[in-house]
Write an enzyme that holds these catalytic residues in place. Sequence first.
Site, PDB file in Angstrom:
ATOM      1  N   CYS A 133       0.810  -1.224   0.000  1.00 16.42           N
ATOM      2  CA  CYS A 133       0.000   0.000   0.000  1.00 16.42           C
ATOM      3  C   CYS A 133       0.840   1.270   0.000  1.00 16.42           C
ATOM      4  O   CYS A 133       0.312   2.355  -0.269  1.00 16.42           O
ATOM      5  CB  CYS A 133      -0.939   0.006   1.204  1.00 16.42           C
ATOM      6  SG  CYS A 133      -2.099  -1.373   1.204  1.00 16.42           S
ATOM      7  N   LYS A 165     -10.107   7.324   1.368  1.00 16.63           N
ATOM      8  CA  LYS A 165     -10.657   5.984   1.130  1.00 16.63           C
ATOM      9  C   LYS A 165     -12.129   5.879   1.528  1.00 16.63           C
ATOM     10  O   LYS A 165     -12.829   4.975   1.078  1.00 16.63           O
ATOM     11  CB  LYS A 165      -9.831   4.935   1.869  1.00 16.63           C
ATOM     12  CG  LYS A 165      -8.433   4.733   1.301  1.00 16.63           C
ATOM     13  CD  LYS A 165      -7.669   3.662   2.058  1.00 16.63           C
ATOM     14  CE  LYS A 165      -6.243   3.547   1.556  1.00 16.63           C
ATOM     15  NZ  LYS A 165      -5.412   4.732   1.897  1.00 16.63           N
ATOM     16  N   GLU A 201      -3.124   4.081  13.397  1.00 14.26           N
ATOM     17  CA  GLU A 201      -2.749   5.323  12.705  1.00 14.26           C
ATOM     18  C   GLU A 201      -3.079   6.536  13.583  1.00 14.26           C
ATOM     19  O   GLU A 201      -2.312   7.506  13.627  1.00 14.26           O
ATOM     20  CB  GLU A 201      -3.452   5.431  11.359  1.00 14.26           C
ATOM     21  CG  GLU A 201      -2.967   6.621  10.554  1.00 14.26           C
ATOM     22  CD  GLU A 201      -3.553   6.692   9.155  1.00 14.26           C
ATOM     23  OE1 GLU A 201      -2.960   7.386   8.306  1.00 14.26           O
ATOM     24  OE2 GLU A 201      -4.607   6.076   8.903  1.00 14.26           O
ATOM     25  N   HIS A 253      -4.108   7.438   5.881  1.00 16.22           N
ATOM     26  CA  HIS A 253      -4.223   6.151   5.202  1.00 16.22           C
ATOM     27  C   HIS A 253      -5.651   5.630   5.357  1.00 16.22           C
ATOM     28  O   HIS A 253      -6.272   5.209   4.385  1.00 16.22           O
ATOM     29  CB  HIS A 253      -3.209   5.173   5.780  1.00 16.22           C
ATOM     30  CG  HIS A 253      -3.060   3.908   5.002  1.00 16.22           C
ATOM     31  ND1 HIS A 253      -2.746   3.880   3.666  1.00 16.22           N
ATOM     32  CD2 HIS A 253      -3.197   2.609   5.377  1.00 16.22           C
ATOM     33  CE1 HIS A 253      -2.697   2.633   3.243  1.00 16.22           C
ATOM     34  NE2 HIS A 253      -2.970   1.834   4.268  1.00 16.22           N
ATOM     35  N   PHE A 278       1.193  -3.633   4.154  1.00 18.04           N
ATOM     36  CA  PHE A 278       1.557  -4.986   4.564  1.00 18.04           C
ATOM     37  C   PHE A 278       3.081  -5.065   4.693  1.00 18.04           C
ATOM     38  O   PHE A 278       3.819  -4.352   4.012  1.00 18.04           O
ATOM     39  CB  PHE A 278       1.110  -6.004   3.517  1.00 18.04           C
ATOM     40  CG  PHE A 278      -0.359  -6.279   3.492  1.00 18.04           C
ATOM     41  CD1 PHE A 278      -1.192  -5.966   4.556  1.00 18.04           C
ATOM     42  CD2 PHE A 278      -0.932  -6.884   2.374  1.00 18.04           C
ATOM     43  CE1 PHE A 278      -2.548  -6.244   4.520  1.00 18.04           C
ATOM     44  CE2 PHE A 278      -2.286  -7.164   2.321  1.00 18.04           C
ATOM     45  CZ  PHE A 278      -3.098  -6.842   3.396  1.00 18.04           C
ATOM     46  N   HIS A 314     -10.169   1.431  -1.309  1.00 16.91           N
ATOM     47  CA  HIS A 314      -8.714   1.275  -1.168  1.00 16.91           C
ATOM     48  C   HIS A 314      -8.094   0.784  -2.476  1.00 16.91           C
ATOM     49  O   HIS A 314      -8.165  -0.408  -2.783  1.00 16.91           O
ATOM     50  CB  HIS A 314      -8.437   0.288  -0.042  1.00 16.91           C
ATOM     51  CG  HIS A 314      -6.999   0.202   0.368  1.00 16.91           C
ATOM     52  ND1 HIS A 314      -5.974   0.786  -0.342  1.00 16.91           N
ATOM     53  CD2 HIS A 314      -6.415  -0.409   1.440  1.00 16.91           C
ATOM     54  CE1 HIS A 314      -4.827   0.541   0.258  1.00 16.91           C
ATOM     55  NE2 HIS A 314      -5.075  -0.186   1.346  1.00 16.91           N
TER      56      HIS A 314
END
Length: 416
Positions: free
Chosen positions: A166, A339, A318, A307, A403, A344
């Site tokens: 990402c 998002k 976050e 994010h 990830f 996403h």
Amino acid sequence: MKRRVAITGLGVVSPNGVGTAAFSDSVLAGRSGVRRISHFDPAEIPVQIAGEVPDFDELAWVEKRERKHVSRVLPLALAASSEALTSAGLVTAKLSLEEKRRIGVILGSGGGSQEFTEEQYRLFFHQEYKHMSLFCVPTGVMGTLSSELSVRFGLRGASHVITTGCTSSTDAIGYSVRQIQSGRLDLVLSGGADAPIALGIVKGFILMKILTDSWNHDPKRGSRPFSVNRDGFVLAEGAWMLVLEEFERARARGAKILAEIAGYGSTCEAFHRVRLQECGEEPARAIGLAMKEAGISAQDVHYVNLHGTSTQLNDRIETRALKLALGEHARRVPMSALKSQIGHPQGACGAAGVAATLVAMQNRQIPPTINLDNPDPECDLDYVPDVGRKKSVEHAICNCIAFGSKNSALVLRNCA
């Protein structure tokens, strides 16, 4: 003296708007681009919604006879790249050979042509060999995507694909900045593109239990970052491309400078394949590194593009990371999660966040985080719920988490 890097072009193909103007209108209005999946019939799987780009004419960018040989990600990227170059006032066909050699293509993608490869395997296992592409191997190679753009626009500089999950397009932009700062390139076509909406890919995410399956009846409400009843992200596609240029070069040719990329930071928690550490220290450190390079303190930050995936773990951590990075000032900074509007788009999400931040800077208006009707008590910052807010933005942070314990952040400076 380190060379500065300006953004002089922007191109967008997004679930909530094709073209920068349509995207800007949607972002500021809080208009969702999430809908029922149409790329395949989702009736037999529990997740039936995605952030698809509707009514996109692939054949306007790829010839009909060539379409079977490329992934959907290519026409998405070509459309966004073409708009970005045009908005920067660049006609690549008119450039000299030496000028073309000083322009690179460096973009980020989480999956590249993965949906194309999935289709090739489907044809193979159904023994439909005659329908397979003779380019099934080269098109399936991640690096081919940047090569396709280089060939289309005749650009001779470095041609690279950065794939770090990402954070892919955030890292691609950061890498592009370094190429310009070091003097290796004068200009880079950068950003991100992904097209992961395919049956096998969706099933893979379903197995991980990280997609929401609660909003098939009301797709626009499915992506709900920081809401107490969030239960997973909405998969999305799209392309957001930028023209990055050495600052003085851009000014000398009279280009409109949309913003300066003033700082970039990246870290790795070295913790887990997909999970995040609860402490939030490494995402905070990535933000801190970007701020240090930009020469700013927490008090100089006027907006954060989050994010904000809409998963229980990511949103909570976050939030914690922003508190660590900005201290008490974190509670005074408006933040929003794009998002919530588009879903996403995997490796392209960082570039999408940069695009939304440019919209905020140019319009002096913070985009909203939609679907935040019942905030999680552990997510207690100012996420600008549902309705945008007028505000001038001089410095903004664009944050991404991936990830594999990866964290990356950019600082944008308004040059208006």
